[in-house]
Design a protein around this motif. Structure first.
Motif, PDB file in Angstrom:
ATOM      1  N   TYR A 256       0.927  -1.199  -0.010  1.00  0.00           N
ATOM      2  CA  TYR A 256       0.044   0.051  -0.066  1.00  0.00           C
ATOM      3  C   TYR A 256       0.909   1.284  -0.005  1.00  0.00           C
ATOM      4  N   SER A 257       1.840   1.354   0.961  1.00  0.00           N
ATOM      5  CA  SER A 257       2.706   2.614   1.002  1.00  0.00           C
ATOM      6  C   SER A 257       3.503   2.731  -0.115  1.00  0.00           C
ATOM      7  N   SER A 258       4.217   1.561  -0.741  1.00  0.00           N
ATOM      8  CA  SER A 258       5.143   1.765  -1.721  1.00  0.00           C
ATOM      9  C   SER A 258       4.298   2.452  -3.141  1.00  0.00           C
ATOM     10  N   ALA A 259       3.096   1.695  -3.328  1.00  0.00           N
ATOM     11  CA  ALA A 259       2.185   2.145  -4.399  1.00  0.00           C
ATOM     12  C   ALA A 259       1.973   3.659  -4.518  1.00  0.00           C
ATOM     13  N   PHE A 260       1.600   4.086  -2.845  1.00  0.00           N
ATOM     14  CA  PHE A 260       0.956   5.399  -2.790  1.00  0.00           C
ATOM     15  C   PHE A 260       2.188   6.390  -2.864  1.00  0.00           C
ATOM     16  N   ALA A 261       3.427   5.920  -2.539  1.00  0.00           N
ATOM     17  CA  ALA A 261       4.660   6.815  -2.647  1.00  0.00           C
ATOM     18  C   ALA A 261       4.951   6.889  -4.198  1.00  0.00           C
ATOM     19  N   ALA A 262       4.919   5.917  -4.874  1.00  0.00           N
ATOM     20  CA  ALA A 262       5.275   6.216  -6.197  1.00  0.00           C
ATOM     21  C   ALA A 262       4.362   6.727  -6.904  1.00  0.00           C
ATOM     22  N   MET A 263       2.920   6.937  -6.663  1.00  0.00           N
ATOM     23  CA  MET A 263       2.043   7.626  -7.282  1.00  0.00           C
ATOM     24  C   MET A 263       2.255   9.058  -6.759  1.00  0.00           C
ATOM     25  N   MET A 264       2.487   9.448  -5.602  1.00  0.00           N
ATOM     26  CA  MET A 264       2.783  10.789  -5.121  1.00  0.00           C
ATOM     27  C   MET A 264       4.094  11.298  -5.986  1.00  0.00           C
ATOM     28  N   ARG A 265       5.073  10.333  -6.016  1.00  0.00           N
ATOM     29  CA  ARG A 265       6.279  10.851  -6.968  1.00  0.00           C
ATOM     30  C   ARG A 265       5.892  11.171  -8.352  1.00  0.00           C
ATOM     31  N   ARG A 266       4.962  10.581  -8.908  1.00  0.00           N
ATOM     32  CA  ARG A 266       4.509  10.736 -10.120  1.00  0.00           C
ATOM     33  C   ARG A 266       3.899  11.941 -10.403  1.00  0.00           C
ATOM     34  N   LEU A 267       3.045  12.211  -9.315  1.00  0.00           N
ATOM     35  CA  LEU A 267       2.572  13.840  -9.301  1.00  0.00           C
ATOM     36  C   LEU A 267       3.417  14.893  -8.903  1.00  0.00           C
ATOM     37  N   GLY A 268       4.784  14.352  -8.427  1.00  0.00           N
ATOM     38  CA  GLY A 268       6.016  15.376  -8.522  1.00  0.00           C
ATOM     39  C   GLY A 268       6.053  15.664  -6.851  1.00  0.00           C
ATOM     40  N   LEU A 269       5.352  15.124  -5.978  1.00  0.00           N
ATOM     41  CA  LEU A 269       5.372  15.262  -4.443  1.00  0.00           C
ATOM     42  C   LEU A 269       6.411  14.555  -3.884  1.00  0.00           C
ATOM     43  N   GLU A 270       7.314  15.187  -2.818  1.00  0.00           N
ATOM     44  CA  GLU A 270       8.348  14.544  -2.350  1.00  0.00           C
ATOM     45  C   GLU A 270       7.920  13.508  -1.445  1.00  0.00           C
ATOM     46  N   SER A 271       8.071  12.293  -1.535  1.00  0.00           N
ATOM     47  CA  SER A 271       7.318  11.128  -0.726  1.00  0.00           C
ATOM     48  C   SER A 271       8.338  10.134  -0.471  1.00  0.00           C
ATOM     49  N   TYR A 272       8.206   9.502   0.554  1.00  0.00           N
ATOM     50  CA  TYR A 272       9.056   8.315   0.915  1.00  0.00           C
ATOM     51  C   TYR A 272       8.375   7.059   1.453  1.00  0.00           C
ATOM     52  N   VAL A 273       9.042   5.956   1.618  1.00  0.00           N
ATOM     53  CA  VAL A 273       8.235   4.900   2.090  1.00  0.00           C
ATOM     54  C   VAL A 273       9.374   4.689   3.474  1.00  0.00           C
ATOM     55  N   VAL A 274       8.706   4.557   4.682  1.00  0.00           N
ATOM     56  CA  VAL A 274       9.358   4.326   5.788  1.00  0.00           C
ATOM     57  C   VAL A 274       9.078   3.089   6.656  1.00  0.00           C
ATOM     58  N   GLU A 275      10.068   2.575   6.933  1.00  0.00           N
ATOM     59  CA  GLU A 275       9.918   1.256   7.768  1.00  0.00           C
ATOM     60  C   GLU A 275       9.942   1.695   9.144  1.00  0.00           C
ATOM     61  N   GLY A 276       9.157   0.978  10.000  1.00  0.00           N
ATOM     62  CA  GLY A 276       9.518   1.278  11.546  1.00  0.00           C
ATOM     63  C   GLY A 276       8.468   0.614  12.482  1.00  0.00           C
ATOM     64  N   ILE A 277       8.027   1.343  13.403  1.00  0.00           N
ATOM     65  CA  ILE A 277       7.029   0.701  14.231  1.00  0.00           C
ATOM     66  C   ILE A 277       6.181   1.847  14.570  1.00  0.00           C
ATOM     67  N   THR A 278       4.689   1.296  14.890  1.00  0.00           N
ATOM     68  CA  THR A 278       3.702   2.188  15.195  1.00  0.00           C
ATOM     69  C   THR A 278       2.836   1.750  15.972  1.00  0.00           C
ATOM     70  N   SER A 279       1.934   2.294  16.568  1.00  0.00           N
ATOM     71  CA  SER A 279       0.976   2.051  17.463  1.00  0.00           C
ATOM     72  C   SER A 279       0.106   1.006  17.181  1.00  0.00           C
ATOM     73  N   ALA A 280      -0.204  -0.304  17.791  1.00  0.00           N
ATOM     74  CA  ALA A 280      -0.701  -1.466  17.418  1.00  0.00           C
ATOM     75  C   ALA A 280      -2.224  -1.232  17.834  1.00  0.00           C
ATOM     76  N   ASN A 281      -3.216  -1.775  17.010  1.00  0.00           N
ATOM     77  CA  ASN A 281      -4.590  -1.838  17.295  1.00  0.00           C
ATOM     78  C   ASN A 281      -5.097  -2.150  18.673  1.00  0.00           C
ATOM     79  N   ARG A 282      -4.286  -3.126  19.081  1.00  0.00           N
ATOM     80  CA  ARG A 282      -4.489  -3.948  20.505  1.00  0.00           C
ATOM     81  C   ARG A 282      -3.534  -3.341  21.833  1.00  0.00           C
ATOM     82  N   GLY A 283      -2.848  -2.149  21.329  1.00  0.00           N
ATOM     83  CA  GLY A 283      -1.988  -1.822  22.474  1.00  0.00           C
ATOM     84  C   GLY A 283      -0.591  -2.274  21.986  1.00  0.00           C
TER      85      GLY A 283
END
Length: 198
Positions: A95-122
Motif C-alpha cells: 500500500y505504502s510503496s504504491a502510494f509513494a510511487a503515485m505521489m512521486r509521479r505527481l511530483g510530490l516529495e514522498s518516501y516509504v518508511v519502515e519502523g514501528i507504530t501503535s498497534a490496534n490492541r496496544g
C-alpha cells in the motif's frame, strides 16, 4: 487541504524502473508506469486541485487493494508497488510503496518508511507507511491502516484518520527506522534523473 494549495503538480517518474532498481525482462516497470498513468486518466478531472488528486489516489488504494499476506514477491518496496497494480493485494509495504510511487509521479516529495507504530490492541508493531515533505514539514499517510479502520466501520467509509498527519503527533506514534536512508535514495533518484530537489 491548505498544505497542498501551494503545490503545482509537475508529472515525474514514479521511480519504478529507475537506476537504483533492477527490473526483470518482463517489463514490470513499464506496466506499472502505464498503470499509474491510466489510473490518473480515470481518477482525475480538470477541476481537481493537488489535494483532490492526492485524496483520489489514497481512496483508490483503500477501495481497490485487499490486505493479503504473505506480502510481496521480489526484492523491495518497488516490487511491492508493482504487485498492487497487478494483483490488487498486498501488505502495508505494498500500500505504502504504491502510494509513494503515485505521489512521486505527481511530483510530490514522498518516501516509504519502515519502523514501528501503535498497534490496534496496544503496544507497538512493525509497520511500513508513506511520508510526504511539504513546505519543510513531514506528514504521514498510511493507506493500509486507513483501509483496516474503514473495514471496522459498519458503513466501510474511509475516515481519513491517517491521512496527512503532521509529524510528530501525540495521538498516533510512528517511529521510522529507515527515514534518512529513504530520503538519501530519493535525492539520488532525483539527481540521476535530472530533477531538482524541492
Amino acid at each position: 487541504k491548505e498544505i497542498f494549495e501551494s503545490y503545482k503538480l509537475i508529472l515525474r517518474s514514479t521511480g519504478i524502473g529507475g537506476t537504483d532498481y533492477l527490473m526483470d525482462e518482463g517489463g514490470a516497470a513499464t506496466v506499472f508506469n502505464m498503470g499509474v498513468n491510466g489510473l490518473f486518466a480515470t481518477l482525475f478531472t480538470p477541476e481537481m486541485d493537488t489535494y483532490d488528486k492526492v485524496k483520489a489516489c489514497y481512496d483508490w488504494l483503500i477501495l481497490n487493494v485487499v490486505y493479503k499476506r504473505p506480502g510481496h514477491e521480489g526484492d523491495g518496496h518497488w516490487d511491492c508497488a508493482v504487485q498492487v497494480f497487478r494483483d490488487h493485494k498486498g501488505t502495508c509495504d505494498c500500500y505504502s510503496s504504491a502510494f509513494a510511487a503515485m505521489m512521486r509521479r505527481l511530483g510530490l516529495e514522498s518516501y516509504v518508511v519502515e519502523g514501528i507504530t501503535s498497534a490496534n490492541r496496544g503496544g507497538m508493531t512493525g509497520h511500513v507507511w508513506t511520508i510526504m515533505v511539504l513546505n519543510g514539514k513531514t506528514y504521514v499517510f498510511d493507506p493500509q491502516v486507513e483501509d483496516a479502520i474503514a473495514g471496522r466501520t459498519s458503513s466501510k467509509e474511509i475516515q481519513y484518520v491517517r491521512f496527512g498527519l503532521a509529524e510528530p503527533n501525540g495521538k498516533y506514534k510512528y517511529n521510522g527506522r529507515s527515514r534518512a536512508r529513504q530520503m538519501e535514495k530519493f535525492d539520488r533518484f532525483l539527481a540521476e534523473n535530472g530533477y531538482f530537489a524541492y
